[in-house]
Scaffold this motif. Structure first.
Motif, PDB file in Angstrom:
ATOM      1  N   ASP A 305       0.850  -1.194   0.000  1.00 12.37           N
ATOM      2  CA  ASP A 305       0.000   0.000   0.000  1.00 12.37           C
ATOM      3  C   ASP A 305       0.887   1.246   0.000  1.00 12.37           C
ATOM      4  OD1 ASP A 305      -1.852   1.962   0.245  1.00 12.37           O
ATOM      5  OD2 ASP A 305      -2.661   1.297   2.181  1.00 12.37           O
ATOM      6  N   ASN A 308      -0.205   4.520   2.101  1.00 14.70           N
ATOM      7  CA  ASN A 308      -0.400   4.491   3.544  1.00 14.70           C
ATOM      8  C   ASN A 308       0.626   5.404   4.213  1.00 14.70           C
ATOM      9  OD1 ASN A 308      -0.800   3.930   6.235  1.00 14.70           O
ATOM     10  ND2 ASN A 308      -0.640   1.705   6.024  1.00 14.70           N
ATOM     11  N   PRO A 311       2.285   3.139   7.982  1.00 10.70           N
ATOM     12  CA  PRO A 311       2.178   1.681   8.007  1.00 10.70           C
ATOM     13  C   PRO A 311       2.802   1.104   9.272  1.00 10.70           C
ATOM     14  CG  PRO A 311       4.008   2.321   6.629  1.00 10.70           C
ATOM     15  CD  PRO A 311       3.315   3.599   7.038  1.00 10.70           C
ATOM     16  N   GLN A 347      -3.081  -1.966  14.447  1.00 14.74           N
ATOM     17  CA  GLN A 347      -3.792  -1.429  13.298  1.00 14.74           C
ATOM     18  C   GLN A 347      -4.818  -0.379  13.697  1.00 14.74           C
ATOM     19  OE1 GLN A 347      -5.368  -4.758  11.095  1.00 14.74           O
ATOM     20  NE2 GLN A 347      -3.372  -5.317  10.244  1.00 14.74           N
TER      21      GLN A 347
END
Length: 448
Positions: A305, A308, A311, A347
């Motif tokens: 990604d 992002n 991350p 997360q």
């Protein structure tokens, strides 16, 4: 003490992306309409509050001491291009107030160059942090600025997870950057070869009278101890959005033409602490360099990604600060650190981070002998002052909200010395220290 790049006193905004994210949420805030009007007219306010707590439960000459500071920052950037005046021109202004301070001499009690020197010492209430004019040229690749500033706002950045875990005494004191609250007259130019690669050169008037300066000094103030600092660097600074595994580094060289007294004088061929009985030995000029790098080693998403901004990742960082004179001003030969940073471990909290850092500091030979003689002359016995100090720190940065950042650092020091306060016959204890700090971006809370 210090701080690179951000605002002051180890007050670095750990996640600028997280703070910037609150821009989209400014609507509906108390002053969001005023903030929109200011933005349209080229004014970007900066208002911040910060609270610091420091302590040494078991390290230093007087353990279980605490220090606290309350700080307020206020300023603004004035975009003269948007105002219709000067294309590419900006005026920067930032002022600091310290209305509450407890135990300003805490650093003397904590001990050496790792445990005792980082704590802030801010005896004055108000300080000018920045007041200058910046001009962008050549499609914004070249930036030139004149005015009051601190070199650490542009060069000498720390790659540690929490900047207060890696205060750079070589740059702050030996080079003469001065800790972040202290500004001097200066001129600097920065050129971006690529979006990530830049070079800076700068010259600043340094005032050895800090921390008793307030930033409003004239160029010719402090003529007896003032000096000129020259700095040049080459740096690569890439974000997660630019590269999946960023590799950031900086190479910096400095020279300060200050004149300083040697702690030792030569009497009949024998060196001893200068006591006024012989001619003082003076030196002219101090030089050195700073190397630092940070490399992302692992990402949970494998780099899949690229958009992002935060991350989950693990990065390795390190730095080396070295003075080139054997009799270097302030008596530090080497400062080095190496560590790991775990960014976005959960997360649900992508802007939090944790760090583990090992630091090492080495005194010059003259400073080492000076501290030993001072300890002995004060009546101390049975202790050999170490020349090398070591420290391990565990730190964390939490974004409690998009506008509130909490940082915490706990450290263990070995071979603590009397570097910060030599006039003692008490052996500094090895042990633990801590630094807790809360930063609140008030302009974001208000919608400005």
């Amino acid at each position: 003490m210090l701080c690179s790049g951000a605002i002051a006193c180890g007050i670095a905004l750990t996640s600028s992306a997280a703070f910037a994210a609150s821009d989209a949420e400014s609507s509906g805030r108390p002053l969001s309409d005023a903030g929109g009007w200011l933005s349209e007219h080229g004014v970007t306010p900066h208002i911040m509050a910060s609270q610091l707590w420091l302590g040494n439960p078991s390290a230093g000459t007087s353990t279980d001491e605490q220090q606290a500071y309350t700080m307020f920052f206020a300023g603004a950037d004035f975009d003269l291009d948007r105002m219709g005046f000067i294309p590419g021109g900006t005026v920067h202004f930032m002022q600091l107030w310290v209305p509450f301070a407890h135990n300003t001499l805490y650093g003397n009690n904590a001990g050496g160059m790792l445990a005792g020197d980082p704590p802030p010492y801010i005896p004055k209430v108000s300080h000018l942090l920045r007041f200058g004019y910046e001009q962008l040229l050549f499609n914004d690749r070249l930036s030139i600025e004149l005015g009051k500033s601190n070199p650490g706002q542009f060069v000498g950045f720390s790659n540690c997870n929490v900047p207060s875990s890696c205060i750079n005494t070589v740059l702050n004191k030996t080079a003469g950057f001065a800790p972040a609250p202290y500004a001097g007259w200066g001129a600097r130019a920065s050129y971006h070869f690529t979006p990530a690669l830049e070079s800076n050169i700068g010259v600043w008037r340094t005032y050895q009278a800090f921390p008793f300066t307030n930033g409003w000094e004239r160029w010719d103030d402090d003529l007896d101890t003032g000096s000129t600092l020259l700095v040049a660097n080459l740096a690569r600074r890439a974000s997660w959005r630019q590269e999946p595994y960023p590799f950031n580094w900086e190479v910096l060289a400095f020279h300060n033409n200050l004149q300083y007294n040697d702690a030792y004088a030569t009497v009949n061929g024998t060196s001893k602490v200068y006591d006024g009985s012989s001619a003082v030995i003076t030196h002219k000029g101090v030089s050195g360099f700073y190397l630092t790098a940070k490399k992302a080693l692992w990402r949970r998403d494998g780099g899949a990604d690229p958009h992002n901004p935060a991350p989950s990742a693990v990065s390795l960082h390190g730095s080396w600060s070295q003075t080139l004179q054997s009799d270097a001003y302030t008596g530090i030969a080497t400062l080095a650190d190496v560590g790991l940073i775990w960014s976005g471990p959960w997360q649900s909290r992508p802007d939090d981070s944790y760090g583990l850092t090992f630091r090492w500091g080495r005194l010059t030979d003259g400073e080492h002998r000076y501290l030993q003689d001072m300890y002995d002359s004060q009546g101390g016995t049975g202790w050999q002052v170490p020349r090398n100090e070591q420290q391990v720190s565990i730190d964390a940065s939490f974004m409690l909200t998009p506008e509130v950042n909490l940082t915490m650092t706990g450290s263990r020091v070995w071979n603590n010395t009397n570097y910060q306060y030599a006039y003692t016959n008490v052996k500094p204890e090895d042990g633990y220290t801590f630094w807790i700090q809360v930063n609140v971006m008030l302009e974001k809370l208000l919608g400005l």
